[in-house]
Design a protein around this motif. Structure first.
Motif, PDB file in Angstrom:
ATOM      1  N   VAL A 135       1.028  -1.126  -0.047  1.00  0.00           N
ATOM      2  CA  VAL A 135      -0.005   0.012  -0.015  1.00  0.00           C
ATOM      3  C   VAL A 135       0.791   1.374  -0.110  1.00  0.00           C
ATOM      4  CG1 VAL A 135      -1.863   1.126   1.141  1.00  0.00           C
ATOM      5  CG2 VAL A 135      -1.857  -1.332   1.223  1.00  0.00           C
ATOM      6  N   VAL A 136       1.798   1.068   0.768  1.00  0.00           N
ATOM      7  CA  VAL A 136       3.024   2.217   0.792  1.00  0.00           C
ATOM      8  C   VAL A 136       4.217   1.487   0.307  1.00  0.00           C
ATOM      9  CG1 VAL A 136       4.306   4.025   1.990  1.00  0.00           C
ATOM     10  CG2 VAL A 136       1.974   3.517   2.812  1.00  0.00           C
ATOM     11  N   ALA A 137       4.511   1.964  -1.036  1.00  0.00           N
ATOM     12  CA  ALA A 137       5.766   1.414  -1.734  1.00  0.00           C
ATOM     13  C   ALA A 137       7.117   2.010  -0.958  1.00  0.00           C
ATOM     14  CB  ALA A 137       5.735   1.764  -3.355  1.00  0.00           C
ATOM     15  N   PHE A 138       8.220   1.127  -0.960  1.00  0.00           N
ATOM     16  CA  PHE A 138       9.576   1.590  -0.081  1.00  0.00           C
ATOM     17  C   PHE A 138      10.009   2.704  -1.047  1.00  0.00           C
ATOM     18  CE2 PHE A 138      11.412  -1.276  -3.225  1.00  0.00           C
ATOM     19  CZ  PHE A 138      12.487  -0.704  -3.659  1.00  0.00           C
ATOM     20  N   ASP A 139       9.925   2.788  -2.442  1.00  0.00           N
ATOM     21  CA  ASP A 139      10.541   3.860  -3.386  1.00  0.00           C
ATOM     22  C   ASP A 139       9.610   4.775  -3.839  1.00  0.00           C
ATOM     23  OD1 ASP A 139       8.876   2.335  -4.941  1.00  0.00           O
ATOM     24  OD2 ASP A 139      10.525   1.749  -6.441  1.00  0.00           O
ATOM     25  N   GLU A 140       8.549   5.243  -3.000  1.00  0.00           N
ATOM     26  CA  GLU A 140       7.817   6.273  -3.248  1.00  0.00           C
ATOM     27  C   GLU A 140       8.526   7.733  -3.338  1.00  0.00           C
ATOM     28  OE1 GLU A 140       3.948   6.748  -1.403  1.00  0.00           O
ATOM     29  OE2 GLU A 140       3.406   4.796  -1.988  1.00  0.00           O
ATOM     30  N   HIS A 141       9.469   7.820  -2.006  1.00  0.00           N
ATOM     31  CA  HIS A 141      10.340   9.041  -2.051  1.00  0.00           C
ATOM     32  C   HIS A 141      11.182   8.403  -1.014  1.00  0.00           C
ATOM     33  CE1 HIS A 141       7.865   9.764   1.509  1.00  0.00           C
ATOM     34  NE2 HIS A 141       6.776   9.957   0.766  1.00  0.00           N
ATOM     35  N   LYS A 142      12.158   9.484  -0.563  1.00  0.00           N
ATOM     36  CA  LYS A 142      13.354   9.402   0.172  1.00  0.00           C
ATOM     37  C   LYS A 142      12.856   8.969   1.668  1.00  0.00           C
ATOM     38  CE  LYS A 142      17.626  11.658   1.645  1.00  0.00           C
ATOM     39  NZ  LYS A 142      18.594  11.014   0.659  1.00  0.00           N
TER      40      LYS A 142
END
Length: 432
Positions: A135-142
């Motif tokens: 649901v929250v991807a690890f590579d969305e932002h820093k």
């Protein structure tokens, strides 16, 4: 320059921590991928808020703390959040350690899993792997990449099909010490026609340059109901970043109740994805800005399923030179027929130097829908003050009554009495 050189920790430290906690190999791989991505990705782009000079990396991620054999041995900060004499279904984490866990036999007999994230990785690895990070991807932002690399605790809740948990499940997270990090991952899975209430509080002790970087992922099955309440009362020494997201199946219901009582700089993003037909979401949040504090708070709902409904209410009180950005985003996708999304952002200004921006946004790609928004930014009603003062109430107390009346509709929704009282105390403290 490599990411290992830029940060106060490296792949070796992460690997050592992972192996010491007997984490499965797949999760160590995810950690190392997060570390690599953290050196390549940018910070999230936020509306009217720059965070490039905020503390996002200056921390020692794996500071440990001693376990408590009984609730009475917990810190005074933590004990203020709980009923010490009647502890049931409670998890407590300090920095990178799970220091206390109490789970009732009744809960276990129903097949419900309520445990620390670290223990879940070991004892329920396959189940965690199925859901975590989808649901929250690890590579969305820093920041999400950093969180993935240095996750140092959290909570795992699994509620089987047709099971209703009547008693709220509670967690308390404490950060303390110079360069300490609190990076919990909360993963909640509610299968079809189940029900659960989860409440957490975030507190901080003495220390400098502390960081909280947390993620909450919630899966609401068909016909299920999940309520998440969170109160954060972190000090000026803590930069707080939180990313909460839920996905809701057919006829499922997701409810968020959020109290942002931090004294330090804060970024919070709360998103619900209504995938299923007849799915619904309610979000109620309050915040108080004081001193030179900076807040960027976003509530968002994405409508995908038909006949889906959402209601978002955000209230903020601003004092001193504080700045608060309230973003409300209702997104109705093409095909989400008969969707209904409403939102309201209200900011009460108590000083000339404070600033509050309310930004209601409707993004609608479907014709057969209903949507509405309201926003207000203003000062006290002098008529209301005069009415109260004419009955012998001082101006200061009259202002306090108006503020508490403005915020109390959200405060009253907190499902645990101790947490509700603590939130009211935090309000009293912040408002002087």
């Amino acid at each position: 320059m490599s990411v290992d050189v830029q940060l106060r920790f490296d792949s070796e430290a992460i690997t050592e921590y992972s192996k010491a906690n007997q984490e499965p190999a797949w999760f160590l791989e995810k950690r190392l991928a997060g570390l690599q991505a953290a050196g390549e990705l940018q910070l999230p782009a936020l509306e009217k808020t720059k965070i490039d000079k905020w503390n996002t990396t200056e921390f020692d991620p794996f500071q440990t703390a001693a376990k408590a054999a009984a609730a009475s041995e917990l810190s005074e900060l933590v004990k203020a959040q709980i009923d010490v004499d009647s502890v049931k279904n409670l998890l407590v984490q300090k920095n990178a350690s799970s220091v206390f866990e109490a789970v009732s036999e009744e809960l276990k007999s129903k097949g419900v899993i309520f445990t620390s994230f670290a223990k879940a990785l070991v004892e329920h690895s396959d189940l965690v792997q199925k859901y975590v990070g989808t649901v929250v991807a690890f590579d969305e932002h820093k920041l999400t990449a950093l969180h993935t690399a240095v996750v140092n605790g959290g909570v795992f809740i699994y509620v089987p099909k047709n099971v209703e948990v009547e008693v709220p499940l509670q967690a308390v997270f404490e950060v303390a010490g110079d360069h300490a990090l609190l990076s919990p991952h909360v993963l909640i899975v509610a299968e079809a026609n189940s029900k659960v209430i989860y409440v957490d509080t975030f507190v901080s002790g003495e220390g400098t340059s502390m960081v909280a970087n947390s993620i909450v992922e919630v899966y609401v099955g068909a016909g299920a109901s999940v309520q998440v309440a969170s109160v954060r009362s972190l000090s000026t020494d803590v930069h707080d970043y939180s990313f909460r997201r839920a996905t809701v199946d057919r006829d499922g219901k997701m409810e968020w109740i959020l109290g942002e009582m931090n004294d330090g700089n804060t970024v919070a993003n709360n998103t619900t994805i209504l995938k299923g037909t007849g799915s619904s979401a309610e979000t109620k949040s309050i915040s108080v800005g004081t001193g030179s504090q900076r807040q960027n708070l976003t509530s968002q709902v994405q409508h995908i399923g038909t006949h889906s409904e959402s209601d978002m209410v955000s209230k903020a009180v601003m004092t001193g030179e504080a700045v608060s950005i309230l973003n409300g985003i209702t997104k109705i996708e093409k095909g989400a027929e008969k969707a209904n999304g409403v939102q309201a952002e209200n900011i009460l200004m108590l000083s000339e130097k404070s600033r509050g921006d309310a930004n209601p946004i409707l993004l609608i790609d479907e014709d057969d829908v209903k949507a509405g928004h309201a926003a207000s930014v203003g000062r006290f009603s002098e008529e209301s003050l005069y009415y109260l003062m004419s009955r012998g109430i001082t101006r200061q107390n009259a202002e306090r009554l108006i503020i508490l009346g403005f915020l109390d509709p959200v405060v009253a929704e907190i499902p645990v009495e101790e947490v509700r009282n603590r939130l009211r105390q935090a309000l009293e403290r912040k408002l002087g």
